[in-house]
Design a protein around this motif. Structure first.
Motif, PDB file in Angstrom:
ATOM      1  N   GLN A 472       0.802  -1.229   0.000  1.00 14.34           N
ATOM      2  CA  GLN A 472       0.000   0.000   0.000  1.00 14.34           C
ATOM      3  C   GLN A 472       0.834   1.278   0.000  1.00 14.34           C
ATOM      4  O   GLN A 472       0.376   2.313  -0.467  1.00 14.34           O
ATOM      5  CB  GLN A 472      -0.971   0.006   1.177  1.00 14.34           C
ATOM      6  CG  GLN A 472      -0.316   0.038   2.546  1.00 14.34           C
ATOM      7  CD  GLN A 472      -1.338   0.257   3.652  1.00 14.34           C
ATOM      8  OE1 GLN A 472      -2.527   0.282   3.385  1.00 14.34           O
ATOM      9  NE2 GLN A 472      -0.866   0.417   4.865  1.00 14.34           N
ATOM     10  N   ILE A 475       0.987   3.074  -3.467  1.00 14.00           N
ATOM     11  CA  ILE A 475      -0.258   3.338  -4.217  1.00 14.00           C
ATOM     12  C   ILE A 475      -0.223   4.688  -4.936  1.00 14.00           C
ATOM     13  O   ILE A 475      -0.544   4.787  -6.123  1.00 14.00           O
ATOM     14  CB  ILE A 475      -1.495   3.295  -3.282  1.00 14.00           C
ATOM     15  CG1 ILE A 475      -1.772   1.865  -2.868  1.00 14.00           C
ATOM     16  CG2 ILE A 475      -2.729   3.843  -3.986  1.00 14.00           C
ATOM     17  CD1 ILE A 475      -2.951   1.717  -1.941  1.00 14.00           C
ATOM     18  N   TYR A 494      -8.404  -4.117  -1.087  1.00 13.91           N
ATOM     19  CA  TYR A 494      -7.345  -4.456  -0.129  1.00 13.91           C
ATOM     20  C   TYR A 494      -7.372  -5.969   0.105  1.00 13.91           C
ATOM     21  O   TYR A 494      -8.350  -6.506   0.628  1.00 13.91           O
ATOM     22  CB  TYR A 494      -7.550  -3.700   1.193  1.00 13.91           C
ATOM     23  CG  TYR A 494      -6.959  -2.315   1.173  1.00 13.91           C
ATOM     24  CD1 TYR A 494      -5.708  -2.067   1.726  1.00 13.91           C
ATOM     25  CD2 TYR A 494      -7.635  -1.255   0.572  1.00 13.91           C
ATOM     26  CE1 TYR A 494      -5.149  -0.796   1.688  1.00 13.91           C
ATOM     27  CE2 TYR A 494      -7.092   0.020   0.521  1.00 13.91           C
ATOM     28  CZ  TYR A 494      -5.850   0.240   1.082  1.00 13.91           C
ATOM     29  OH  TYR A 494      -5.284   1.495   1.041  1.00 13.91           O
ATOM     30  N   VAL A 500      -2.587  -4.225  -1.798  1.00 15.85           N
ATOM     31  CA  VAL A 500      -3.747  -3.702  -2.533  1.00 15.85           C
ATOM     32  C   VAL A 500      -3.755  -4.263  -3.953  1.00 15.85           C
ATOM     33  O   VAL A 500      -2.696  -4.424  -4.568  1.00 15.85           O
ATOM     34  CB  VAL A 500      -3.683  -2.152  -2.611  1.00 15.85           C
ATOM     35  CG1 VAL A 500      -4.936  -1.585  -3.255  1.00 15.85           C
ATOM     36  CG2 VAL A 500      -3.487  -1.559  -1.241  1.00 15.85           C
TER      37      VAL A 500
END
Length: 659
Positions: A472, A475, A494, A500
């Motif tokens: 994550q 991202i 998630y 993710v």
């Protein structure tokens, strides 16, 4: 007498020299019992009786996983446990036979092997197929699954579920195969099998107690995998009493024996001497040899329904062994098996011999290699600068690189490979063009075929649905990268507290060259990427021409999205400026869309210092000499013709991502 004795010693019967390839499986040449054979030869080996294995005791399965999650290592351990190969430290990537596979440490071509295993007093025949893990070779995976009833889904205990794990799971799920989840590399320091089990349960809805934790490298719990294969994977649904029905799911080319077809029997039996017919070509053949792969060829008397093996039937032509074809006995026709969706090329590149005298040799090498890799499409092409060649369609960039490397290593052919492009479509509005092509929609592979905007109602570009799995913390960077590539976000999920899964709709042209490299560098190598075809969408496409000294250079024309034209034109002009040799007059290198120039670089002329002889005196003398030189250069530029040298084309057209 002494001389005669020496002669007798010299010419008398001596022990033959041992066979140079003699190993543990090959006896020395002086033992009379067995003639020494070349390695991997199918001659001189005792034929197996396959009737001992009825359909109920056969299991056909594949190993599927993301790249580098340990498929080939698990396959090595399974081969060792069943006694198919002897246990040595040298058993690494046993099924990866190609040089390119061993060098890169990846599986490129699916390989099969038959294993014999005894469980609870019953002898079982297990047919294992090791498959590639990279997205470019998902066609190999789908072909392998057609010959199986179940799969082992391998997931790395350290990395967890990756993009290709998801893609391969859905391939197996859609084919309605039994899935055995296996968590590999539990011996690693950072392994976290509990986290991976939760991911598998959340994404694939498989209970955590069904997962088997193993270490393929050390052999921990690998025996459990074989037992689970026998318990969970059903035997094939077929009968020996039915007429012969065999599916060709792969093929290789042997210079001496012709085509070796890998077959899965869905009914009947096959033996040497039988007459068989191909459902695709309707040609008739006589079976020369049948057998199983262990993983080297092992001839058998017969192959029976449910078994997987190989067949040699004197097929000499490249086009005869069609992947997905059905074989049946002469005068006993059957309903052909559904076969496969033909592979859809995603990337096109021009291939030309470095020297035109090598054209025929390259043509023969391409024909043989495309038999071993049927997913490559080949069309004849020619270029004013590079001569006669081909336009090849590949499944992706890695596929293109591997194909090129195999040409060099297996056939000793060096080629010029141009920058990759993707196939566009144009919906025609001109009645004249519709009549000429016989349809209202055409596919554009080469920029030279790009129709004018006045005769087209809309242009279409190919799109793919991309899946990115990432930690994550990356991202933000990845979303920015995707937006720069004109992608549209479709989903965000998630998987667990720190991983993710993103889904984006990408234009294929934006990811085809360097997207994967950019994604890896942004995410420190942790993000994984997979894509599948998502059809075509309308796009604002234009043809960009490159002009050298005012004349268009056809080979350098490209089809590009309007928003990206300026940056691409500027880059191409800069690259050309570095590669075109300077002349006695100034050369303008321009990128143009129609009549509009969008980028320009100027290659300065060589200049003689005409005022070197002026030692003082009036300035008018100096100006007169410079003016005369400028007029000469102007005249030279009018009548001068700039030919872009061949090596400049090669340097510009070759894929260069360093700029």
């Amino acid at each position: 007498m002494a001389l005669a004795g020496r002669a007798a010693l010299r010419w008398g019967p001596r022990l033959p020299i041992p066979c140079p390839t003699a190993g543990p499986l090959c006896r020395p040449g002086w033992l009379p019992a067995v003639r020494c054979e070349r390695p991997y030869s199918s001659r001189g080996t005792e034929k197996l009786d396959m009737s001992m294995y009825p359909v109920e005791s056969i299991r056909n399965f594949s190993i599927i996983a993301h790249v580098d999650h340990g498929k080939s290592t698990l396959a090595d351990r399974l081969l060792e446990i069943t006694g198919t190969i002897s246990k040595t430290d040298r058993n690494k990537q046993v099924l990866d036979k190609l040089q390119v596979e061993r060098e890169r440490g990846i599986t490129v071509k699916a390989q099969s092997a038959s294993l014999f295993y005894s469980h609870e007093g019953i002898n079982y025949l297990l047919n294992l197929i090791d498959t590639p893990g990279h997205v470019d070779f998902s066609y190999e995976v789908s072909r392998s699954l057609s010959a199986c009833q179940g799969v082992i889904l391998v997931v790395d205990a350290n990395e967890g579920i990756q993009a290709q794990t998801v893609a391969n799971f859905y391939l197996a799920f859609e084919a309605q195969l039994s899935i055995i989840p296996v968590i590999n590399k539990i011996d690693l320091k950072n392994a976290d099998p509990e986290r991976v089990e939760k991911q598998i349960e959340k994404l694939f809805d498989i209970p955590t107690d069904e997962c088997i934790r193993i270490s393929a490298k050390q052999g921990t719990n690998v025996e459990k995998v074989l037992q689970k294969v026998i318990e969970k994977i059903p035997p094939p649904q077929c009968n020996t009493a039915d007429p012969l029905k065999a599916l060709v799911f792969d093929s290789t080319f042997d210079h001496y024996r012709g085509v070796i077809a890998n077959i899965a029997l869905f009914g009947g039996e096959i033996t040497k001497g039988q007459k068989i017919v191909s459902a695709h070509t309707k040609k008739r053949y006589e079976v020369n040899e049948v057998g199983i792969l262990t993983p080297n060829e092992q001839p058998t008397h017969k192959l029976y329904a449910g078994q997987v093996g190989y067949l040699i039937a004197g097929m000499k032509e490249v086009t005869e062994a069609q992947i997905g074809d059905t074989l049946f006995l002469y005068k006993q026709p059957v309903e052909p098996l559904p076969g496969f969706k033909s592979a859809k090329p995603m990337v096109f590149a021009g291939m030309y011999p470095i020297d035109q005298t090598e054209y025929n040799n390259l043509k023969s090498a391409l024909e043989r290699l495309t038999l071993n890799d049927s997913s490559v499409t080949v069309h004849r092409d020619s270029s004013l600068a590079l001569g006669a060649g081909w336009r090849l369609g590949f499944l992706g960039l890695l596929h293109m690189e591997v194909f090129n490397q195999r040409l060099e290593q297996e056939y000793n052919m060096s080629v010029i490979l141009t920058a990759p492009t993707v196939p566009y479509k144009a919906v025609l509005s001109s009645a004249k063009l519709i009549k000429e092509y016989g349809k209202d929609q055409i596919t554009i592979i080469n920029p030279a075929q790009f129709p004018d905007k006045l005769s087209v109602s809309e242009y279409l570009e190919p799109t793919v649905l991309g899946t990115i799995v990432t930690p994550q913390e990356y991202i933000g960077k990845i979303i920015t990268l995707c937006q720069d590539r004109r992608a549209v976000q479709k989903d965000m999920l998630y998987i667990d507290e720190n991983r993710v899964m993103l889904k984006y709709l990408f234009p294929l042209n934006e990811i085809v060259v360097d997207f994967y490299d950019a994604l890896k560098s942004l995410s420190s190598g942790y993000a994984s990427f997979d894509y599948e075809d998502a059809g075509y969408q309308s796009a604002d496409l234009i043809k960009m021409d490159i002009l050298v000294n005012g004349n268009p250079v056809e080979e350098l024309a490209t089809i590009i999205h309007k928003d990206k034209a300026y940056a691409a034109g500027k880059l191409l002009c800069e690259r050309l400026k570095e590669t075109i040799p300077r002349q006695l007059f100034e050369i303008a290198i321009q990128a143009a869309i129609g009549k509009k120039i969008i980028a320009r670089e100027t290659l300065k002329a060589y200049r003689k210092n005409v005022v070197a002889k002026c030692y003082g005196g009036d300035i008018t003398r100096r100006m007169k000499l410079l003016k005369r030189q400028a007029e000469g250069k102007r005249l030279m530029r009018k009548i001068g013709n700039v030919e872009v040298p061949r090596d400049a084309f090669i340097r510009v057209l070759k894929r260069e991502t360093d700029k």
